[in-house]
Design a protein around this motif. Structure first.
Motif, mmCIF file in Angstrom:
data_model
loop_
_atom_site.group_PDB
_atom_site.id
_atom_site.type_symbol
_atom_site.label_atom_id
_atom_site.label_comp_id
_atom_site.label_asym_id
_atom_site.label_seq_id
_atom_site.Cartn_x
_atom_site.Cartn_y
_atom_site.Cartn_z
ATOM 1 N N UNK A 15 -54.605 -21.154 -30.340
ATOM 2 C CA UNK A 15 -53.245 -20.878 -29.894
ATOM 3 C C UNK A 15 -53.306 -19.821 -28.804
ATOM 4 N N UNK A 16 -52.322 -19.872 -27.854
ATOM 5 C CA UNK A 16 -52.301 -18.809 -26.860
ATOM 6 C C UNK A 16 -52.183 -17.451 -27.540
ATOM 7 N N UNK A 17 -52.833 -16.454 -26.982
ATOM 8 C CA UNK A 17 -52.858 -15.108 -27.545
ATOM 9 C C UNK A 17 -53.394 -15.090 -28.968
ATOM 10 N N UNK A 18 -54.340 -16.019 -29.253
ATOM 11 C CA UNK A 18 -54.936 -16.028 -30.589
ATOM 12 C C UNK A 18 -55.693 -14.729 -30.818
ATOM 13 N N UNK A 19 -55.616 -14.163 -32.011
ATOM 14 C CA UNK A 19 -56.302 -12.894 -32.250
ATOM 15 C C UNK A 19 -57.814 -13.052 -32.134
ATOM 16 N N UNK A 20 -58.463 -11.939 -31.820
ATOM 17 C CA UNK A 20 -59.892 -11.967 -31.572
ATOM 18 C C UNK A 20 -60.656 -12.395 -32.823
ATOM 19 N N UNK A 21 -60.201 -11.887 -33.960
ATOM 20 C CA UNK A 21 -60.867 -12.205 -35.216
ATOM 21 C C UNK A 21 -60.224 -13.421 -35.834
ATOM 22 N N UNK A 22 -61.028 -14.423 -36.128
ATOM 23 C CA UNK A 22 -60.443 -15.619 -36.719
ATOM 24 C C UNK A 22 -60.808 -15.724 -38.188
ATOM 25 N N UNK A 23 -59.934 -16.436 -38.916
ATOM 26 C CA UNK A 23 -60.157 -16.626 -40.351
ATOM 27 C C UNK A 23 -61.452 -17.412 -40.537
ATOM 28 N N UNK A 24 -62.274 -16.983 -41.471
ATOM 29 C CA UNK A 24 -63.493 -17.711 -41.748
ATOM 30 C C UNK A 24 -64.712 -17.012 -41.168
ATOM 31 N N UNK A 25 -64.463 -15.898 -40.458
ATOM 32 C CA UNK A 25 -65.578 -15.108 -39.985
ATOM 33 C C UNK A 25 -66.269 -15.655 -38.754
ATOM 34 N N UNK A 26 -65.710 -16.758 -38.163
ATOM 35 C CA UNK A 26 -66.326 -17.269 -36.930
ATOM 36 C C UNK A 26 -66.078 -16.294 -35.797
ATOM 37 N N UNK A 27 -67.011 -16.213 -34.894
ATOM 38 C CA UNK A 27 -66.832 -15.323 -33.764
ATOM 39 C C UNK A 27 -65.869 -15.939 -32.754
ATOM 40 N N UNK A 28 -64.768 -15.252 -32.473
ATOM 41 C CA UNK A 28 -63.822 -15.735 -31.475
ATOM 42 C C UNK A 28 -64.074 -15.042 -30.155
ATOM 43 N N UNK A 29 -63.797 -15.749 -29.069
ATOM 44 C CA UNK A 29 -64.019 -15.142 -27.763
ATOM 45 C C UNK A 29 -62.704 -14.853 -27.057
ATOM 46 N N UNK A 30 -61.572 -15.208 -27.689
ATOM 47 C CA UNK A 30 -60.265 -14.981 -27.073
ATOM 48 C C UNK A 30 -60.119 -15.738 -25.762
ATOM 49 N N UNK A 31 -60.766 -16.896 -25.693
ATOM 50 C CA UNK A 31 -60.813 -17.666 -24.446
ATOM 51 C C UNK A 31 -59.430 -17.968 -23.896
ATOM 52 N N UNK A 32 -58.516 -18.393 -24.782
ATOM 53 C CA UNK A 32 -57.194 -18.800 -24.294
ATOM 54 C C UNK A 32 -56.426 -17.639 -23.672
ATOM 55 N N UNK A 33 -56.659 -16.417 -24.181
ATOM 56 C CA UNK A 33 -55.963 -15.267 -23.598
ATOM 57 C C UNK A 33 -56.470 -15.008 -22.183
ATOM 58 N N UNK A 34 -57.786 -15.122 -22.002
ATOM 59 C CA UNK A 34 -58.330 -14.915 -20.652
ATOM 60 C C UNK A 34 -57.909 -16.036 -19.714
ATOM 61 N N UNK A 35 -57.794 -17.271 -20.230
ATOM 62 C CA UNK A 35 -57.324 -18.395 -19.406
ATOM 63 C C UNK A 35 -55.878 -18.151 -18.969
ATOM 64 N N UNK A 36 -55.074 -17.670 -19.904
ATOM 65 C CA UNK A 36 -53.658 -17.349 -19.625
ATOM 66 C C UNK A 36 -53.567 -16.271 -18.546
ATOM 67 N N UNK A 37 -54.404 -15.232 -18.690
ATOM 68 C CA UNK A 37 -54.401 -14.136 -17.721
ATOM 69 C C UNK A 37 -54.890 -14.620 -16.358
ATOM 70 N N UNK A 38 -55.895 -15.502 -16.365
ATOM 71 C CA UNK A 38 -56.425 -16.017 -15.091
ATOM 72 C C UNK A 38 -55.368 -16.835 -14.353
ATOM 73 N N UNK A 39 -54.577 -17.625 -15.082
ATOM 74 C CA UNK A 39 -53.551 -18.432 -14.433
ATOM 75 C C UNK A 39 -52.577 -17.545 -13.665
#
Lengths: 144, 143
Positions: A15-39
Motif C-alpha cells: 500500500x502507498x505509505x506502507x510502514x517500514x516494518x511489515x507483519x511477519x518479520x519480512x524486511x520491507x524497503x518502503x519502495x512504494x513511498x520512494x516511488x510516490x516521492x519520485x513521482x
C-alpha cells in the motif's frame, strides 16, 4: 492485529505509505513511498523540461515545420541541450514507467497477466533509455 | 424490532449516499484524465525516442520520418499531445499542492478550475501557433 483484506489481484503489492516494518518479520524497503516521492520530485523537474521542450519544438518560430536533421545537429552540438535532453529522457521514462507500473497493478487480475505486462514494460524501459542515451552521447553533428 | 432502520417514531433513517464524496465528482474525473493523458504521453515517448534515434542512422532517414510530423493530420495529433502534457503538468502541480500544502485538500476543487483556466489561456495561443502553417497551406492563398 487483524490482517488487512488482501485480495488475490493485489497480493504482494505494498500500500502507498506502507510502514517500514511489515507483519511477519519480512524486511520491507518502503519502495512504494520512494516511488510516490519520485513521482512528485521528477514531476516538478519535468514541468520545466518537457514544457520547455514542447514550447521550442512545437510552438515557437514555426514549430515542428523547422525541424530537420540540421536543426537537431545544431542543438546537440551544445552540451546544454544534450544534458537537458538526457535528464528529460531519464526522468520522463522512469516517471512514465512507474505510472504504467501502478496502472498495471491496478487493473490486472491474474498474476500471470501482471507478470508479463510488467516484464514487457521493463523491457521497453531498458530499450528506450539505452537507445536514447546512446544516441545523445554518440551523435556526430558533423556527419555528412 | 424486525426492521433495524426504523425508529420507534416510525421515521426511517435516510439511506446513506451511495459511493463516496469522491466517486463521480470532479476530483475523480481529474484523476481519470491524469491517467489517460499520462499513458498516451508515455506511448508517444516510446515512438519519439525511436524516431529521434534515426539521427544517428543518416540525415536522409531522419528527415524522411520527421516529414510525417508536418502532415496536417499528424499536426493535429501534436496539438493533442501538447494539450495532454499541459493538462498532466498543471494537474500534477495541483496533486502536489493537495499532498504537501496544508490547505491543499480544502481547495482541490477550486484548484481544478484554476488548472482548467490556465490550460485554456495557454492552449488558445498554443493552438494558433501550432496550426498556423498547416491552416495557411491548406486554406490560405498561395504565397
Amino acid at each position: 492485529m487483524t490482517a488487512a483484506f488482501d485480495p488475490p489481484a493485489t497480493r504482494g503489492i505494498e500500500a502507498p505509505r506502507a510502514p517500514k516494518r511489515r507483519v511477519g518479520g519480512r524486511r520491507g524497503t518502503n519502495f512504494e513511498m520512494y516511488a510516490w516521492l519520485f513521482m512528485r520530485s521528477s514531476g516538478i523537474a519535468l514541468v520545466i523540461l518537457v514544457l520547455g521542450h514542447l514550447l521550442i519544438m512545437n510552438v515557437l518560430d514555426g514549430g515542428v515545420h523547422r525541424i530537420n536533421w540540421g536543426f537537431v545537429a545544431g542543438r546537440w552540438s551544445s552540451p546544454f541541450w544534450q544534458i537537458w535532453d538526457l535528464v528529460m529522457l531519464w526522468l520522463a521514462e522512469i516517471h512514465g514507467a512507474n505510472g504504467l507500473r501502478v496502472i498495471i497493478n491496478d487493473y490486472t487480475r491474474r498474476d500471470g497477466t501482471r507478470f508479463w505486462l510488467q516484464l514487457m514494460l521493463a523491457a521497453s524501459v531498458v530499450l528506450v533509455m539505452s537507445v536514447g542515451t546512446l544516441v545523445i552521447f554518440t551523435f556526430d553533428p558533423t556527419m555528412s | 424490532m424486525s426492521n433495524p432502520t426504523a425508529f420507534a417514531s416510525g421515521k426511517r433513517v435516510p439511506r446513506p449516499r451511495r459511493g463516496s464524496v469522491y466517486r463521480g465528482d470532479a476530483g475523480m474525473w481529474s484523476w481519470v484524465a491524469h491517467r489517460i493523458t499520462g499513458v498516451l504521453t508515455f506511448f508517444f515517448l516510446f515512438a519519439h525516442v525511436l524516431d529521434t534515434a534515426l539521427v544517428r542512422v543518416s540525415p536522409q532517414a531522419y528527415n524522411t520520418v520527421i516529414e510525417t510530423y508536418k502532415n496536417p493530420v499528424v499536426n493535429l495529433f501534436e496539438v493533442g499531445l501538447v494539450a495532454a502534457v499541459l493538462y498532466h503538468a498543471l494537474n500534477g502541480i495541483r496533486v502536489m499542492l493537495v499532498d504537501f500544502w496544508a490547505s491543499g485538500a480544502r481547495y482541490q476543487r477550486m484548484m481544478l478550475w484554476v488548472v482548467v483556466g490556465i490550460w485554456l489561456v495557454l492552449m488558445i495561443p498554443g493552438v494558433y501557433f501550432m496550426l498556423q502553417r498547416t491552416v495557411s497551406v491548406m486554406f490560405g492563398s498561395a504565397s
